[in-house]
Scaffold this active site. Structure first.
Site, mmCIF file in Angstrom:
data_model
loop_
_atom_site.group_PDB
_atom_site.id
_atom_site.type_symbol
_atom_site.label_atom_id
_atom_site.label_comp_id
_atom_site.label_asym_id
_atom_site.label_seq_id
_atom_site.Cartn_x
_atom_site.Cartn_y
_atom_site.Cartn_z
ATOM 1 N N LYS A 10 0.842 -1.201 0.000
ATOM 2 C CA LYS A 10 0.000 0.000 0.000
ATOM 3 C C LYS A 10 0.869 1.239 0.000
ATOM 4 C CE LYS A 10 0.899 1.287 4.447
ATOM 5 N NZ LYS A 10 1.580 2.547 4.833
ATOM 6 N N VAL A 96 10.728 -4.762 2.832
ATOM 7 C CA VAL A 96 10.681 -5.024 4.270
ATOM 8 C C VAL A 96 10.987 -3.733 5.026
ATOM 9 C CG1 VAL A 96 11.702 -6.356 6.155
ATOM 10 C CG2 VAL A 96 11.362 -7.421 3.917
ATOM 11 N N ALA A 97 10.204 -3.460 6.069
ATOM 12 C CA ALA A 97 10.400 -2.262 6.898
ATOM 13 C C ALA A 97 10.453 -1.006 6.046
ATOM 14 C CB ALA A 97 11.666 -2.381 7.758
ATOM 15 N N GLY A 98 9.569 -0.952 5.047
ATOM 16 C CA GLY A 98 9.616 0.151 4.093
ATOM 17 C C GLY A 98 8.407 1.058 4.109
ATOM 18 N N MET A 100 5.330 0.175 3.577
ATOM 19 C CA MET A 100 4.364 -0.257 2.563
ATOM 20 C C MET A 100 3.509 -1.427 3.046
ATOM 21 S SD MET A 100 6.564 0.204 -0.951
ATOM 22 C CE MET A 100 5.069 0.209 -1.960
ATOM 23 N N ALA A 101 3.510 -1.649 4.359
ATOM 24 C CA ALA A 101 2.631 -2.642 5.002
ATOM 25 C C ALA A 101 2.949 -4.075 4.596
ATOM 26 C CB ALA A 101 1.156 -2.320 4.742
ATOM 27 N N GLY A 103 4.573 -6.438 6.340
ATOM 28 C CA GLY A 103 4.234 -7.345 7.434
ATOM 29 C C GLY A 103 2.740 -7.490 7.602
ATOM 30 N N SER A 104 2.020 -6.389 7.481
ATOM 31 C CA SER A 104 0.564 -6.435 7.589
ATOM 32 C C SER A 104 -0.039 -7.263 6.458
ATOM 33 C CB SER A 104 -0.012 -5.016 7.554
ATOM 34 O OG SER A 104 0.416 -4.277 8.677
ATOM 35 N N ALA A 105 0.535 -7.127 5.263
ATOM 36 C CA ALA A 105 0.066 -7.916 4.133
ATOM 37 C C ALA A 105 0.217 -9.404 4.423
ATOM 38 C CB ALA A 105 0.841 -7.540 2.871
ATOM 39 N N ASP A 137 -2.763 -1.643 10.074
ATOM 40 C CA ASP A 137 -2.782 -1.713 8.618
ATOM 41 C C ASP A 137 -3.305 -3.042 8.086
ATOM 42 O OD1 ASP A 137 -1.733 0.823 8.469
ATOM 43 O OD2 ASP A 137 0.300 0.194 7.951
#
Length: 301
Positions: A10, A96-98, A100-101, A103-105, A137
């Site tokens: 996202k 990763v850790a960017g 842009m969600a 981990g949530s994805a 998120d």
């Protein structure tokens, strides 16, 4: 038997942040747009819960119970009196850790995949309820498209989008912790009156009309000053994208990925080339949005 779910990244086209609440969270007016960068989450029956990951920066992904994909499987199993004995493999393509969600994805993807594998047939509302427990998120990662998130971002209202928007994402050499960025936001605004966050009517209209030029005039990220304070080099990346013709340049979410709205696919290519040539980022990715939310692409057979 296995189930594979594809789930998008996202970008926040508006991230309006209120002051810290007593619970430590912040009220938000968070306008999400899903974009066509995807992780794929595959779940397979196993003797115990196991997480594996492949793809860019996979070594940064936790492979224990702190992973949102693992937490999703555990939460869903607990609701139905099951044991979360699955092997979850994440084929990672979202940075990763960017901001842009990613981990949530993975949490949303694992939730839908486990629900399908176990034949639970949970309603969208039930799955969204679990998503909200997992993180702010995660519900949007399940829903996709475009949506306004209020509360701490988990209360979603789907938004109409009248066209496709072209984006370039510049990946920074390093990461930013979301809690650290919010902490810096609190420090920077400690002596200021923080207004209640509200969605911009002009921005919502630009999304509805599919008007990239109008959208560029309204995008905003209240966390950007905090991200730049912690990661000053991002300012140069933003400047390069703007100089290369981006209609808008902003930090994506809590960063450190930077996002550039382009007027066309051809313009996106030019912006990407300029960013790579500048040496201000380690990689670039192109994607358009809106994109569908979590989708089963390889169901159990």
């Amino acid at each position: 038997m296995s189930v594979t779910v594809r789930v998008p990244a996202k970008v926040n086209v508006q991230l309006a942040v209120g002051g810290a609440r007593p619970d430590g969270f912040h009220d938000l007016a968070n306008v999400f747009l899903a974009v066509g960068l995807y992780d794929e989450v595959t779940v397979t029956p196993a003797t115990e819960l196991k997480i594996t990951c492949s793809g860019p920066d996979a070594h940064q992904v936790p492979l224990d119970a702190s992973n949102l994909a693992a937490r999703a499987a555990i939460a869903l199993a607990a609701r139905h009196g099951l044991s979360p004995d699955v092997h979850i493999h994440i084929a990672k393509d979202i940075p990763v850790a960017g901001g842009m969600a990613g981990g949530s994805a993975d949490g949303a993807g694992a939730l839908l995949a486990c629900d399908t594998l176990w034949g639970l047939g949970s309603s969208r509302e039930e799955l969204l309820d679990i998503c909200a427990e997992l993180g702010s998120d995660v519900p949007f990662s399940l829903l996709g498209g475009a949506a306004l998130g209020t509360g701490r971002g988990e209360l979603l209202q789907a938004l109409p989008v009248g066209g496709s928007f072209h984006w370039v994402f510049a990946l920074a050499d390093g990461g930013l912790s979301t809690p650290a960025v919010y902490g810096e936001f609190d420090r920077l605004t400690a002596h200021a009156a923080v207004p209640e966050p509200v969605a911009s009517p002009a921005l919502l209209a630009a999304l509805r009309d599919g008007d990239a030029t109008s959208l560029a005039q309204t995008v905003v990220n209240d966390l950007q000053p905090a991200a730049l304070s912690l990661f000053p080099a991002l300012a140069r990346t933003l400047a390069v994208g703007s100089e290369a013709g981006a209609l808008a340049s902003l930090v994506s979410g809590s960063g450190p990925t930077t996002a550039f709205l382009a007027k066309s696919a051809a313009s996106a290519d030019e912006i990407a080339s300029a960013l790579l040539a500048s040496g201000t980022c380690r990689a670039v990715r192109l994607a358009s949005g809106p994109a569908d939310g979590a989708t089963v692409v390889a169901p159990a057979v």
